[in-house]
Design an enzyme around this catalytic site. Structure first.
Site, short mmCIF file in Angstrom:
data_model
loop_
_atom_site.label_atom_id
_atom_site.label_comp_id
_atom_site.label_asym_id
_atom_site.label_seq_id
_atom_site.Cartn_x
_atom_site.Cartn_y
_atom_site.Cartn_z
N GLU A 165 0.71 -1.35 0.12
CA GLU A 165 0.03 0.04 -0.03
C GLU A 165 0.89 1.37 -0.08
OE1 GLU A 165 -3.46 2.22 2.41
OE2 GLU A 165 -3.04 0.13 2.80
N LYS A 173 -8.68 -0.88 0.97
CA LYS A 173 -9.64 -1.30 1.97
C LYS A 173 -10.37 -2.28 1.13
CE LYS A 173 -9.69 -0.05 5.30
NZ LYS A 173 -8.92 -0.86 6.28
#
Length: 432
Positions: A236, A253
């Site tokens: 990420e 997410k």
């Protein structure tokens, strides 16, 4: 042209000879990540910084001396950059408790932040393309019966422990009361292992290639409280700041395990892309980051060029968005990194109230986990990943954080199972 093997060989030599060193491992794994490795190491008279959040002390280490120079690692790093040259490069991490003005528990085992300015840097360009690694391929076992034992242990832990259930229930109370829309609930695992950190990292990078893979080693003779190792296989992006002052973040997410057959794998990918719960989680964090970026970017420049794209890795599929803007003239790079901190994907929304909930329910500190790891340059450029899928040690046991976003629709057993298989490949790196 150098190869990943060249970089690995050089890293092993540097880590064995130098107390303070770093490897930003540019194997890639994504089209948007660079195919370049950076290995840096420090001489005794080079500068490094550590932060103890319990004492609120930033310590400057250079030439055999260690002096407290401030109480906020962002402020101190900003001052170091301002006093240096445009060619300076700093490498390190901000742990979850790095902002003294936000609620976060200090790490009793490791520095809450480490930053280093190496005078020796080697670059390695990697010609091979690994950006599609994992895409379209089901999960497969690695080698050795010990790895299989680890997997069985993880999959057998179907019932959440009591402390996790209690934390989950309290989070649900806050969600139903309207105190938060989503809470990232995490916990820390501790693993006894005598595996050398450098050896563990070489194993981890082969098990779980990632865009923000990297290794940091910081040892100061006579100052064990300043010792720390970070082994990252994070997918990420926390923040990229380009030469023309574009700020970009790529929140993750929504995560699901890979299937064991091509059909199962494609079904898992499709479910992730279409499931209302996953999409709602992602959209909430995108909105949070749009707000965060709007505090530091030019009016009208914040955009979402990619919304909810599925990225596939060796063990998981993940739902990823991109939020981008152009920094205002009065905002410095470190100022922008501080304003975004910590990553909204690792807190939930709204950020401050959700961090207060996290502080009240999580039984263990996060440490470097949920922070940011990467580099910042004196010319204003920067590139940092979120510290997830990472191992940490102070030279003894290893610790790792794992968790996931909780909404009103979450199921406690499913959420706990997700935290376990997220940790699976990290644990495999410690199997000997």
């Amino acid at each position: 042209m150098s190869t990943r093997a060249d970089a690995a060989e050089a890293f092993a030599e540097v880590a064995a000879l130098h107390h303070r060193c770093v490897w930003l491992d540019g194997g890639g794994a994504r089209e948007w990540s660079r195919q370049r490795s950076i290995i840096g190491w420090l001489d005794d008279d080079d500068v490094s910084l550590t932060y103890d959040a319990a004492r609120r002390e930033v310590t400057r280490h250079v030439g055999g001396s260690s002096v407290v120079v401030g109480d906020d690692p962002f402020v101190v790093l900003e001052a170091e950059l301002a006093a240096g040259s445009a060619s300076d490069q700093w490498f390190g991490y901000f742990g979850y408790a790095s902002r003294p003005d936000l609620p976060a528990r200090p790490d009793p085992d490791l520095p809450d932040a480490i930053w280093m300015r190496p005078s020796h840097i080697r670059l390695f360009e990697h010609p091979e393309v690994v950006s599609r690694l994992g895409a379209g391929a089901p999960r497969t076992s690695t080698t050795g019966p010990s790895v299989v034992e680890v997997r069985r242990a993880q999959r057998g832990a179907s019932k959440p422990p009591l402390d996790y259930e209690r934390a989950f229930d309290t989070v649900q109370e806050h969600l139903h009361a309207g105190n938060s829309y989503e809470v990232n609930l995490t916990h820390r695992l501790r693993v006894e292992s005598e595996t050398n950190p450098a050896a563990a990292y070489l194993r981890l990078r082969s098990l779980n290639p990632a865009p923000y893979a990297g290794f940091l080693q910081h040892r100061v003779p006579g100052r064990p409280e300043a010792d720390g190792w970070l082994l990252s296989s994070s997918p990420e992006r926390y923040a990229l700041v380009t030469a023309d002052r574009v700020l970009e973040t790529k929140p993750i997410k929504g995560t699901t395990a890979r299937g064991t057959t091509p059909a199962e794998d494609e079904a898992a990918r499709e479910r992730l892309a279409t499931d209302p719960k996953f999409r709602a989680e992602n959209l909430m964090i995108v909105d949070l980051l749009r707000n965060d970026l709007s505090q530091v970017c030019e009016v009208g420049s914040v955009e979402v060029p990619v919304l909810m794209d599925v990225e596939s890795y060796a063990s998981v599929h993940q739902l990823v968005s991109t939020v981008r803007g152009r920094l205002r003239d009065d905002v410095t790079t470190v100022g922008a990194l501080r304003a975004l901190f910590p990553a909204g994907s690792m807190t939930g929304a709204p950020k401050l109230r959700t961090m207060q909930i996290i502080e009240s329910v999580e039984a263990t500190p996060r440490g470097a986990y949920a922070g940011a790891f990467g580099w910042v340059s004196g010319d204003g450029r920067a590139d940092l990943g979120v510290v997830i899928r990472s191992l940490l040690t102070a030279g003894g046991d290893y610790v790792l954080g794992t968790g996931g976003g909780i909404t009103v629709d979450s199921d406690v057993a499913e959420e706990y199972a997700e935290t376990r298989w997220k940790a699976e490949r990290l644990l495999q790196a410690l199997v000997t």
